[in-house]
Design an enzyme around this catalytic site. Sequence first.
Site, PDB file in Angstrom:
ATOM      1  N   GLY A  74      21.012  31.288  59.937  1.00 23.96           N
ATOM      2  CA  GLY A  74      21.168  32.583  60.609  1.00 23.96           C
ATOM      3  C   GLY A  74      19.854  33.131  61.151  1.00 23.96           C
ATOM      4  CE1 TYR A  75      20.690  37.550  64.415  1.00 22.52           C
ATOM      5  CE2 TYR A  75      22.142  37.518  62.496  1.00 22.52           C
ATOM      6  CZ  TYR A  75      21.948  37.707  63.840  1.00 22.52           C
ATOM      7  OH  TYR A  75      23.007  38.060  64.641  1.00 22.52           O
ATOM      8  CG  ASP A  76      17.210  32.838  56.528  1.00 26.18           C
ATOM      9  OD1 ASP A  76      17.328  34.068  56.313  1.00 26.18           O
ATOM     10  OD2 ASP A  76      17.742  31.983  55.809  1.00 26.18           O
TER      11      ASP A  76
ATOM     12  CE  LYS B 278      17.964  33.810  52.628  1.00 24.74           C
ATOM     13  NZ  LYS B 278      18.986  33.142  53.421  1.00 24.74           N
TER      14      LYS B 278
ATOM     15  CG  HIS C 233      23.865  27.632  51.652  1.00 21.14           C
ATOM     16  ND1 HIS C 233      22.686  26.940  51.504  1.00 21.14           N
ATOM     17  CD2 HIS C 233      23.536  28.937  51.752  1.00 21.14           C
ATOM     18  CE1 HIS C 233      21.687  27.799  51.528  1.00 21.14           C
ATOM     19  NE2 HIS C 233      22.178  29.024  51.683  1.00 21.14           N
ATOM     20  CE  LYS C 234      28.222  33.869  52.562  1.00 20.04           C
ATOM     21  NZ  LYS C 234      29.328  34.806  52.856  1.00 20.04           N
TER      22      LYS C 234
ATOM     23  CB  THR D  75      32.617  31.811  50.164  1.00 17.99           C
ATOM     24  OG1 THR D  75      31.965  31.189  51.271  1.00 17.99           O
ATOM     25  CG2 THR D  75      32.134  31.148  48.879  1.00 17.99           C
ATOM     26  CG  ASN D  76      37.139  27.921  51.524  1.00 15.09           C
ATOM     27  OD1 ASN D  76      37.364  27.649  50.346  1.00 15.09           O
ATOM     28  ND2 ASN D  76      38.031  28.536  52.288  1.00 15.09           N
TER      29      ASN D  76
ATOM     30  CG  ASP E 152      30.945  41.365  55.792  1.00 17.11           C
ATOM     31  OD1 ASP E 152      30.893  40.184  56.182  1.00 17.11           O
ATOM     32  OD2 ASP E 152      31.102  42.318  56.584  1.00 17.11           O
TER      33      ASP E 152
HETATM   34  P1  IMP Z   1      28.195  36.708  56.041  1.00 15.02           P
HETATM   35  O1  IMP Z   1      28.905  38.003  55.892  1.00 15.02           O
HETATM   36  O2  IMP Z   1      27.463  36.280  54.807  1.00 15.02           O
HETATM   37  O3  IMP Z   1      29.042  35.613  56.624  1.00 15.02           O
HETATM   38  O4  IMP Z   1      27.014  36.960  57.115  1.00 15.02           O
HETATM   39  C1  IMP Z   1      27.275  37.343  58.451  1.00 15.02           C
HETATM   40  C2  IMP Z   1      26.133  36.860  59.326  1.00 15.02           C
HETATM   41  O5  IMP Z   1      24.918  37.480  58.936  1.00 15.02           O
HETATM   42  C3  IMP Z   1      25.868  35.350  59.247  1.00 15.02           C
HETATM   43  O6  IMP Z   1      26.655  34.639  60.153  1.00 15.02           O
HETATM   44  C4  IMP Z   1      24.397  35.289  59.619  1.00 15.02           C
HETATM   45  O7  IMP Z   1      24.252  35.355  61.017  1.00 15.02           O
HETATM   46  C5  IMP Z   1      23.837  36.578  59.040  1.00 15.02           C
HETATM   47  N1  IMP Z   1      23.287  36.346  57.697  1.00 15.02           N
HETATM   48  C6  IMP Z   1      23.891  36.604  56.514  1.00 15.02           C
HETATM   49  N2  IMP Z   1      23.109  36.286  55.480  1.00 15.02           N
HETATM   50  C7  IMP Z   1      21.961  35.816  56.030  1.00 15.02           C
HETATM   51  C8  IMP Z   1      20.759  35.314  55.463  1.00 15.02           C
HETATM   52  O8  IMP Z   1      20.563  35.232  54.240  1.00 15.02           O
HETATM   53  N3  IMP Z   1      19.810  34.929  56.346  1.00 15.02           N
HETATM   54  C9  IMP Z   1      19.969  34.991  57.692  1.00 15.02           C
HETATM   55  N4  IMP Z   1      21.069  35.437  58.273  1.00 15.02           N
HETATM   56  C10 IMP Z   1      22.077  35.841  57.439  1.00 15.02           C
END
Ligand code: IMP
Length: 193
Positions: A149-151, A171, A11-12, A7-8, A68
């Site tokens: 995101g969907y939080d 969280k 936050h992550k 990851t770049n 992912d």
């Molecule tokens: P990623 O694989 O971590 O990049 O997640 C893919 C997508 O899932 C993100 O772009 C967000 O829309 C959603 N997502 C992943 N993790 C979270 C979270 O902890 N809270 C809310 N949405 C998330």
Amino acid sequence: MKILFATNNAHKLAEVRAVLGDDFTLVTPRDCGVTEEVPETQPTLEGNAAQKARYLYERTGCDCFADDTGLEVEALGGAPGVHSARYATDGHDFAANNRLLLRNLEGAANRRARFRTVICLILGGEEHFFEGIVEGRIAERESGTEGFGYDPLFVPDGSDRSFARMSAEEKNALSHRGRAVRRLADYLHKLTK
Ligand code: IMP
């Protein structure tokens, strides 16, 4: 022990560093000279996590891991799932994704959903998978300003607040990613004992 995390996203990175502790030095693709976007074109979370980890392992030869995540909504047959980032548009438009999710669930009695994270670790050339799940439901409207995101729409079981109304620590203690990373950390710590 040095380990490359696919990851770049600062936050992550901070979140995962906090769980793994000081025994591990986390480096990013950029630190290893990988500046192009790492491909994730597979139809499953497992496939994407493995694709990203393999790509980095082939480029760098370093022990590495990739994650992912998808939001799986029961009434939508598991959607948006692996397409969570690009549900409404081609970009990562969180607001548009949330609007579309609410529209697709209009009038739905069943609002059950879960977040699922899959991590693929490649260590000494061998692959290991770790999963983290949090069950919950999709609220009728957005609330809260934390997270991403969907939080604002996701309310984990056992709480009446969305993830966006929780501190990062609260969280992390409950979340899909927190759970998957703690499993990874347990595995790595056992190896180094
Ligand atoms: P990623 O694989 O971590 O990049 O997640 C893919 C997508 O899932 C993100 O772009 C967000 O829309 C959603 N997502 C992943 N993790 C979270 C979270 O902890 N809270 C809310 N949405 C998330």
